[in-house]
Design a protein around this motif. Structure first.
Motif, mmCIF file in Angstrom:
data_model
loop_
_atom_site.group_PDB
_atom_site.id
_atom_site.type_symbol
_atom_site.label_atom_id
_atom_site.label_comp_id
_atom_site.label_asym_id
_atom_site.label_seq_id
_atom_site.Cartn_x
_atom_site.Cartn_y
_atom_site.Cartn_z
ATOM 1 N N LEU A 1 0.968 -1.317 -0.142
ATOM 2 C CA LEU A 1 0.034 0.197 0.055
ATOM 3 C C LEU A 1 0.760 1.303 -0.084
ATOM 4 O O LEU A 1 0.579 2.301 -0.723
ATOM 5 N N LEU A 2 1.810 1.330 0.807
ATOM 6 C CA LEU A 2 2.918 2.438 0.885
ATOM 7 C C LEU A 2 3.607 2.824 -0.518
ATOM 8 O O LEU A 2 3.599 3.706 -0.980
ATOM 9 N N SER A 3 3.793 1.476 -1.108
ATOM 10 C CA SER A 3 4.523 1.668 -2.454
ATOM 11 C C SER A 3 3.998 2.102 -3.371
ATOM 12 O O SER A 3 4.202 2.790 -4.405
ATOM 13 N N PHE A 4 2.253 1.530 -3.501
ATOM 14 C CA PHE A 4 1.442 2.052 -4.406
ATOM 15 C C PHE A 4 1.222 3.488 -4.354
ATOM 16 O O PHE A 4 1.225 3.914 -5.326
ATOM 17 N N ILE A 5 1.090 4.107 -3.180
ATOM 18 C CA ILE A 5 0.952 5.362 -2.852
ATOM 19 C C ILE A 5 2.099 6.139 -3.628
ATOM 20 O O ILE A 5 1.824 7.270 -4.184
ATOM 21 N N TYR A 6 3.256 5.681 -3.243
ATOM 22 C CA TYR A 6 4.324 6.321 -3.680
ATOM 23 C C TYR A 6 4.626 6.415 -5.000
ATOM 24 O O TYR A 6 4.879 7.488 -5.698
ATOM 25 N N LEU A 7 4.478 5.241 -5.886
ATOM 26 C CA LEU A 7 4.264 5.254 -7.352
ATOM 27 C C LEU A 7 3.209 6.062 -7.801
ATOM 28 O O LEU A 7 3.439 6.637 -8.906
ATOM 29 N N LEU B 1 13.175 -0.310 -8.814
ATOM 30 C CA LEU B 1 13.645 -1.102 -7.481
ATOM 31 C C LEU B 1 12.727 -0.851 -6.292
ATOM 32 O O LEU B 1 12.712 -1.874 -5.395
ATOM 33 N N ILE B 2 11.539 -0.217 -6.314
ATOM 34 C CA ILE B 2 10.571 -0.142 -5.456
ATOM 35 C C ILE B 2 10.045 -1.675 -5.193
ATOM 36 O O ILE B 2 9.651 -1.940 -4.066
ATOM 37 N N PRO B 3 9.486 -2.210 -6.220
ATOM 38 C CA PRO B 3 8.810 -3.692 -5.971
ATOM 39 C C PRO B 3 9.997 -4.611 -5.233
ATOM 40 O O PRO B 3 9.410 -5.473 -4.216
ATOM 41 N N PHE B 4 11.096 -4.551 -5.466
ATOM 42 C CA PHE B 4 12.056 -5.529 -4.562
ATOM 43 C C PHE B 4 12.200 -5.176 -3.201
ATOM 44 O O PHE B 4 11.881 -6.038 -2.474
#
Length: 190
Positions: free
Chosen positions: A47-53, A87-90
């Motif tokens: 969720l945090l990474s989805f928001i960042y992207l 690199l965010i997914p990793f």
């Protein structure tokens, strides 16, 4: 040269990154709500990474609305940004599976390097379009961008002591950027 291909390529890469992240969410084997409990940290990091992207996609869109064209330096600066975003997914998966100091610090390092690449992209765009350009006027001193870099650096240090504090700081920076950069919208409409 026109900016259309750069925009389309960037949109495509970000869409693929979100797709990769969601495919990493594994379906639980149980049939009750308790089966979801082990997935909570993984989902929260997603969720945090989805928001960042989403923030990067949205602000990248606004950024490019303020420019007329691009050149080779801008293309490379944009690829630099996309590299760090890729690199965010990793780091999302690593942090979600192993909520510990090093994975949380590495997550922050990717956020810091992504923000640095975005900052570099804005500076190269301003250099190309001029200090009196719409983008230069809209960006001003970019206090929010510089504050973000500082918060990320501090959060990385905190991650090594207390990962929860680091994540709270990552959330704080995301909250600062959740609303698209109004400076560009205001400058474009005036």
């Amino acid at each position: 040269m026109g900016k259309g291909r750069l925009e389309a390529f960037s949109d495509g890469v970000i869409a693929i990154l979100i797709t990769i992240m969601v495919l990493e969410l594994k379906v639980p084997h149980g049939t009750d709500l308790a089966a979801l409990r082990p997935l909570v940290p993984i989902f929260l990091s997603y969720l945090l990474s989805f928001i960042y992207l989403g923030i990067y996609w949205n602000n990248h869109h606004h950024l490019l609305q303020a420019v007329r064209q691009v050149n080779g330096r801008i293309l490379w600066a944009n690829l630099h940004l996309l590299f760090w975003l890729s690199l965010i997914p990793f780091v999302t998966g690593w942090m979600g599976e192993n909520f510990a100091p090093v994975p949380v610090a590495c997550y922050g390092a990717v956020l810091l390097l992504s923000a640095s690449a975005y900052f570099i992209l804005t500076r190269i765009l301003i250099a190309y379009h001029g200090q009196d350009s719409t983008l230069a006027i809209a960006m001003g001193r970019d206090v929010k961008g510089k504050l973000s870099l500082g918060f990320y650096a501090i959060a990385i240090l905190f991650a090594l002591i207390n990962p929860l504090i680091a994540c709270a700081m990552y959330i704080l920076v995301a909250a600062m950027w959740l609303i698209p950069d109004r400076r560009i919208e205001k400058t474009l409409t005036s």
